[in-house]
Write an enzyme that holds these catalytic residues in place. Structure first.
Site, PDB file in Angstrom:
ATOM      1  N   LYS A  42     -14.659  -3.364   1.997  1.00  0.00           N
ATOM      2  CA  LYS A  42     -13.567  -3.051   1.646  1.00  0.00           C
ATOM      3  C   LYS A  42     -12.163  -2.440   2.448  1.00  0.00           C
ATOM      4  CE  LYS A  42     -15.501  -5.126  -1.606  1.00  0.00           C
ATOM      5  NZ  LYS A  42     -16.887  -5.655  -0.720  1.00  0.00           N
ATOM      6  N   ASP A  43     -11.285  -2.387   2.447  1.00  0.00           N
ATOM      7  CA  ASP A  43     -10.369  -1.909   2.838  1.00  0.00           C
ATOM      8  C   ASP A  43     -10.884  -0.224   2.401  1.00  0.00           C
ATOM      9  OD1 ASP A  43      -9.550  -4.588   1.513  1.00  0.00           O
ATOM     10  OD2 ASP A  43      -7.717  -4.163   2.809  1.00  0.00           O
ATOM     11  N   LYS A  44      -9.453  -0.087   3.385  1.00  0.00           N
ATOM     12  CA  LYS A  44     -10.014   2.553   3.670  1.00  0.00           C
ATOM     13  C   LYS A  44      -8.704   2.067   2.094  1.00  0.00           C
ATOM     14  CE  LYS A  44      -8.457   6.334   5.891  1.00  0.00           C
ATOM     15  NZ  LYS A  44      -8.507   7.327   7.376  1.00  0.00           N
ATOM     16  N   ARG A  49       1.028  -0.768  -0.103  1.00  0.00           N
ATOM     17  CA  ARG A  49       0.006  -0.215   0.183  1.00  0.00           C
ATOM     18  C   ARG A  49       0.624   1.151   0.239  1.00  0.00           C
ATOM     19  NH1 ARG A  49      -5.321  -2.282   2.165  1.00  0.00           N
ATOM     20  NH2 ARG A  49      -4.727  -3.807   3.318  1.00  0.00           N
ATOM     21  N   LYS A 106     -14.360   3.576  -4.518  1.00  0.00           N
ATOM     22  CA  LYS A 106     -13.753   4.566  -3.977  1.00  0.00           C
ATOM     23  C   LYS A 106     -12.324   4.573  -3.744  1.00  0.00           C
ATOM     24  CE  LYS A 106     -15.128   2.268   0.231  1.00  0.00           C
ATOM     25  NZ  LYS A 106     -13.785   2.065   0.269  1.00  0.00           N
TER      26      LYS A 106
END
Length: 426
Positions: free
Chosen positions: A90-92, A29, A61
């Site tokens: 979902k992941d941020k 990330r 997003k």
């Protein structure tokens, strides 16, 4: 089998890797584009009929936490966020695509929404809302950067094989708090009905990774137990901690009420995190005992495609092994809840002993359910996670593509590849 060298993983029960190959290390990330999640949705029957009250939209997003995105969308629409539902969180820190349903909202209203890094596209109407778990899974496109370059392609190929066979299906660090993994400790205190200590743990327990000013404010609260003084020093971004402290400032010693000032889902997540910790510890115990993830041992619990479970014994061990090899059954562990469940395997017996050592019983989960307004019935969870991975290696960068089912963590897969400090995966 390889033991994790990281203290935080040891404490959270994520104690082993099954692949002996050295990890690629690296950084996950670095950019949102390095972690892309595409929901594999169940087929949703849509129509153009205005009588169908739910508008189905595709939500894309970037670097948005789902709950916050939903609340911002609802705010613009002028409706309660409870009118918006979805199949999976979902992941941020990622780019994600998924479906959401909005009750009694027009396409025109949605098309007028303007939010940075959010795109909302109507795809049709439905007579039913989306519900949690109402999806087939997720497809991940993940990039790991700054990997150790020595024999990188060879190491990745070896780990591909391990992941295809099966890796421990641990609950990842995000279940316990990415920056401050204390949710299971808060859950333990709720189960013990020690609400004061639950508050002190959640508000006051500092993290090594947070700014020293924040950590100092937490330590000060632990020291003097003064909610008004803590409100002066804790930053406004800590909205849940501050909500708890505001309640205590107005109603001193009402620690149960203070905990209830946070959203019910967060409150229930504390207890769920304790259940997750028990699962991780039981799974690590099984690995430590030398049992393979894909071969049943006496007393193991197995779950079939129908959802039914059975216990492995001398008479059915051979049949269970065949079904597991064919993917028609999976070895699992029981996560305890309010219903007493007899234990047979040494792993589940360890889970029971950990509960007893903490002073927690099955009745504790029932009482926690009454306090949080949720139900903690317990559940079975598969002990292994496997998937076919497409990989690409370029210099010191590794790209992975794979799919997982609902409730399965991509970081569990990445962890086996990287074998890195968990802070490099968040």
């Amino acid at each position: 089998m390889k033991q994790s060298p990281y203290p935080v993983e040891q404490l959270l029960g994520m104690q082993y890797y099954v692949c002996d190959t050295e990890g690629v290390q690296g950084l996950l990330r670095q950019d949102a584009e390095d972690f892309m999640v595409h929901e594999i949705s169940n087929e949703v029957k849509t129509s153009e009929e205005p009588s169908d009250k739910y508008l189905i939209c595709r939500l894309e997003k970037k670097n948005w936490e789902l709950q916050r995105a939903v609340k911002e969308i609802a705010k613009i629409l002028g409706v309660s966020h409870r009118r918006i539902s979805w199949a999976g969180t979902k992941d941020k820190h990622a780019i994600t695509t998924q479906l959401i349903s909005l009750y009694d909202i027009s396409e025109t209203a949605v098309q007028n929404i303007r939010l940075k890094d959010i795109t909302l596209t109507p795809v049709g109407r439905s007579g039913q809302q989306l519900s949690l778990g109402d999806l087939q899974g997720n497809r991940f496109e993940i990039t790991i950067r700054a990997c150790t370059p020595d024999n990188l392609e060879e190491r990745v190929a070896q780990i591909n094989t391990c992941v295809g066979t099966g890796v421990p299906n641990y609950f990842g660090i995000q279940r316990f708090g990415v920056q401050r993994p204390v949710t299971h400790l808060v859950g333990k205190q709720i189960l013990l009905e020690d609400y004061k200590e639950a508050v002190r743990t959640y508000v006051g327990f500092p993290s090594e990774g947070e700014p020293e000013s924040n950590a100092a404010a937490r330590r000060a609260y632990l020291s003097d137990n003064d909610p008004k003084a803590a409100l002066e020093t804790l930053p406004v971004q800590m909205r849940y901690e501050r909500a708890i402290l505001h309640h205590l400032a107005e109603r001193p010693d009402d620690y149960e009420g203070a905990l209830k000032s946070v959203p019910p889902k967060l409150l229930s997540m504390f207890v769920s995190a304790y259940q997750s910790w028990l699962f991780n510890m039981g799974l690590s115990h099984r690995i430590q005992e030398g049992y393979a993830l894909s071969k049943p041992a006496p007393g193991d619990r197995v779950i079939f495609q129908t959802g039914k479970t059975d216990i492995v014994g001398d008479k059915n061990a051979g049949q269970a092994e065949v079904l597991i090899k064919r993917g028609r059954a999976h070895i699992c562990l029981e996560m305890p809840g309010e219903k007493t469940v007899p234990t047979h395997s040494t792993s589940e017996q360890l889970i029971t002993s950990l509960m007893e050592a903490d002073g927690i019983s099955y009745a504790s989960f029932r009482k926690a359910g009454e306090m949080t307004g949720m139900s903690f019935k317990g559940a079975v969870r598969r002990i292994s996670l496997s998937t076919s991975v497409e990989s690409e290696v370029c210099d010191d960068t590794v790209r992975l593509s794979f799919s997982l089912g609902p409730g399965q963590y991509a970081t569990t897969i990445c962890r086996e590849y990287m074998k890195a400090d968990p802070t490099r995966m968040i």
